[in-house]
Design an enzyme around this catalytic site. Structure first.
Site, PDB file in Angstrom:
ATOM      1  CE  LYS A 135      39.078  40.659  42.029  1.00 43.15           C
ATOM      2  NZ  LYS A 135      39.877  41.887  40.780  1.00 43.15           N
ATOM      3  CB  CYS A 194      41.167  44.554  34.652  1.00 40.76           C
ATOM      4  SG  CYS A 194      42.054  43.852  35.049  1.00 40.76           S
TER       5      CYS A 194
END
Ligand code: RRO
Length: 376
Positions: free
Chosen positions: A45, A136
């Protein structure tokens, strides 16, 4: 049996299919499950400097598009255990014991955080490469860096000249681009720096999915705006892989991600130039067994097509120069008023009749006989 072997950033992978950063990648247990599958590598992650919980729930939902792969929308907001967890002995050795290469994704909330994480991760043995996530879309108040070209340039400059840089290959995860000048601008920046691979692409940021029954947004954070993934994004991923494969330096590998649910999806991304393919949404819905299934499907497809390795077809997408097999017959009522005779327009018929009349007239005028014509 077709080989799925590849290299990314010079790192040899037994299988060109592996996980995307995001779904089921936050804990050592999840990462080990990936490592135990046929996945060619294990990617963490995206980490921040400190552990964080992410955005409020519900923040991930799937919604249908066809049978094969769902669409997804997320605004996870970078929930993760912090960089020290992902580079810890516990995690690194657990993955190392499965003989899988371990890639660590970084998504700092500031340049200083990225540099600090980079210098910590670069020192750790057992980490094969670092993937810097510049895309992101889900941090309230933080724009997507990959869309701010000046900032992207400055970050890559700072990262690649940092004293800690250089002991491991660096990859960059990009946002999806949609306009040719943007592909060109991004590529010209990336080409200036010693990066080894790019990942195309992150989710399409700030999409909105509506739950019509309840008349509300499907997810809670950011008033429902989130990153669109899954089947909806595959054509965008294909286009980004294709463009960057053609625009980047030859030594920068392209890894494709977006809407991969089958061996055929993976095949398409490789045909567009990808050296490896990551799986995100489908990993979320199916679990780590998706890597076994997708790899097997890709291998079967390659065998059927007569390919023994992915290099035999990688990047070899053909343009469509084919003419339609038969010109469609325009129905009388729908044509443009010129009339038609089995697909030949009335104008063509008139031209042919006129040519015959002129030929007959000339033949009479100059007394040309059939013998003369035969003598020709
Ligand atoms: O955690 C997220 O919300 C997230 C990240 Br870091 C990312 O890179 N892409 C995405 O769709 N979600």
């Amino acid at each position: 049996m077709a080989s799925l072997k590849t290299t990314v950033a010079g790192i040899a992978l037994d299988c060109c299919i592996y996980n995307a950063s995001g779904p089921r990648t936050g804990t050592v247990n999840a990462l080990v499950k990936i490592g135990e599958s046929r996945s060619g590598a294990v990617l963490s992650k995206s980490a921040t400097l400190l552990c964080q919980d992410g955005n409020p729930l519900p923040r991930y939902k799937e919604f249908p598009l066809g049978d094969a792969c769902p669409g997804s929308i997320n605004s996870e907001g970078l929930p993760n255990q912090g960089i020290d967890y992902y580079i810890s002995e516990e995690v690194v050795s657990a993955i190392g014991s499965l003989a899988k290469h371990y890639f660590v994704s970084l998504s700092g909330l500031s340049l200083a955080d990225n540099l600090e994480m980079l210098s910590r991760a670069m020192k750790v043995q057992g980490i094969a490469a670092i993937e810097l996530n510049l895309a992101c879309p889900n941090i309230p108040g933080k724009p997507t860096m990959a869309y701010d070209f000046e900032q992207m340039d400055a970050v890559l400059q700072a990262v690649t000249t940092h004293p800690s840089f250089g002991s491991k290959p660096l990859g960059v995860k990009l946002a999806p681009y949609f306009d040719v000048p943007h592909f060109q601008r991004a590529a010209s920046i990336l080409n200036k720096y010693p990066i080894k691979y790019v990942v195309c692409t992150n989710t399409i940021g700030n999409a909105l999915v509506v739950d019509a029954e309840n008349e509300q947004a499907l997810i809670k954070p950011k008033a429902g705006f989130g990153g669109l993934g899954g089947a909806y994004v595959k054509p965008i991923a294909l286009a980004n892989v294709r463009q960057f494969s053609q625009l980047l330096r030859e030594d920068i590998d392209v890894v494709g991600v977006g809407g991969v649910a089958s061996g055929t999806d993976a095949f398409e991304l490789i045909l567009c130039g990808a050296k490896a393919v990551q799986v995100g949404t489908k990993h979320w819905s199916e679990g780590a067994s998706c890597f076994n299934r997708i790899s097997e499907e890709l291998s079967v497809l390659m065998t059927k097509k007569g390919y023994k390795s992915i290099e035999e077809f990688r990047g070899k997408l053909k343009e469509n120069f084919c003419r339609p097999k038969a010109a469609p017959v325009v129905p009388k009522a729908a044509n443009d008023g010129q009339g038609s005779a089995g697909g030949i327009s009335a104008l063509h018929v008139l031209q042919i009749v006129l040519c015959i009349l002129v030929a007959v007239f000339l033949a009479r005028e100059f007394k040309v006989t059939s013998k003369d014509v035969a003598a020709l």
